[in-house]
Enzyme design. Structure first.
Site, short mmCIF file in Angstrom:
data_model
loop_
_atom_site.label_atom_id
_atom_site.label_comp_id
_atom_site.label_asym_id
_atom_site.label_seq_id
_atom_site.Cartn_x
_atom_site.Cartn_y
_atom_site.Cartn_z
N TYR A 50 0.92 -1.21 -0.02
CA TYR A 50 0.01 -0.29 -0.01
C TYR A 50 0.84 1.44 -0.20
O TYR A 50 0.70 2.22 -0.77
CB TYR A 50 -0.89 -0.01 1.31
N ALA A 99 4.13 1.57 -0.98
CA ALA A 99 4.78 1.69 -2.01
C ALA A 99 3.77 2.21 -3.20
O ALA A 99 4.39 3.17 -3.98
CB ALA A 99 5.42 0.40 -2.55
#
Length: 254
Positions: A156, A158
């Site tokens: 999430y 990234a």
């Protein structure tokens, strides 16, 4: 600045993820400011609920039952606007899990929705704005996770960090054409998405977040919707490539 700078009368906005949560709140607020709002989501029932809220308040809504990973379907929906003044690319999914247990399919699923889905929407919106010479606005949805990190947030976080770059690069490229691109990075917001881990898990997270947040509460979708309205309107005429953080003060980056 006069409040008229927030007036979107006669303008058209496209909102992804409009079936619930932050997307719904943003679509309703943009319509309340006068925009004709095109609402996109995979959830047909959720879209109908959003459209009903907008129309009950005297606004204009059109619904598109399409997911952001459907590149051709999304492109068709955006182009149906004819002229587009504002995009709010809000659709997203949540994923959490330990780094050492992260699978390819986990990363692919989150990146497909939270990054590529935003990219597709931004590309189609920008093409339409440039074709019509519109001095428009694109608003992307990042996350407070890009500032604070956190256990279990590899996929999430990234994807949301990639959205930040997907804001800054287009802001640089599209600025000379009069198109602004900004991101909103909310803190913990009470939405259907954050409720999915279960009532007990959500209560624990909200209790911890409340203690850590200077304003002493978690956020609501309307808190973020107002942060979407600002970059979508003329009030932000000299603002591009920026990250707005409606997070209650839990993170205060330099």
């Amino acid at each position: 600045m006069a409040l008229s700078a927030y007036d979107l009368t006669g303008r058209t906005a496209f909102v992804t993820g409009a079936g619930s949560g932050i997307g719904r709140a943003s679509a309703v607020l943009l319509a309340g400011a006068g925009a004709r709002v095109h609402c996109a989501d995979r959830d047909a029932d959720g879209l109908d609920g959003t459209a009903a809220l907008i129309e009950d308040r005297g606004g204009t809504a059109r619904v598109h039952t399409v997911g952001v990973t459907d590149r051709s379907g999304l492109a068709e929906a955006v182009r149906s606007c004819g002229r587009l003044d504002a995009l709010a690319a809000i659709a997203g999914i949540m994923h959490s899990g330990p780094v050492l247990e992260t699978r390819d399919e986990d990363l692919d699923r989150v990146l497909n929705v939270n990054f590529k889905g935003v990219l597709y929407a931004c590309q189609e919106a920008a093409r339409l704005m440039l074709a019509h010479g519109t001095r428009g606005s694109i608003v992307t949805m990042a996350s407070g996770a890009v500032d604070t990190g956190g256990a279990g947030l590899l996929c999430y976080g990234a994807a949301k960090a990639a959205v930040v770059q997907l804001t800054k690069t287009p802001a640089t490229e599209l600025g000379p054409h009069g198109v602004r691109v900004n991101a909103v990075a909310p803190g913990w917001i009470r939405t259907p998405m954050t409720a999915r881990p279960g009532r007990a898990a959500r209560a624990r997270t909200e209790a911890v977040t409340t203690r850590m947040t200077p304003l002493g509460r978690v956020g609501e979708p309307d808190d973020v919707a107002h942060a979407v309205l600002y970059p979508a309107s003329d009030a932000s005429a000299f603002t591009t490539g920026q990250i707005l953080r409606p997070n209650g003060g839990v993170a205060m980056p330099w």
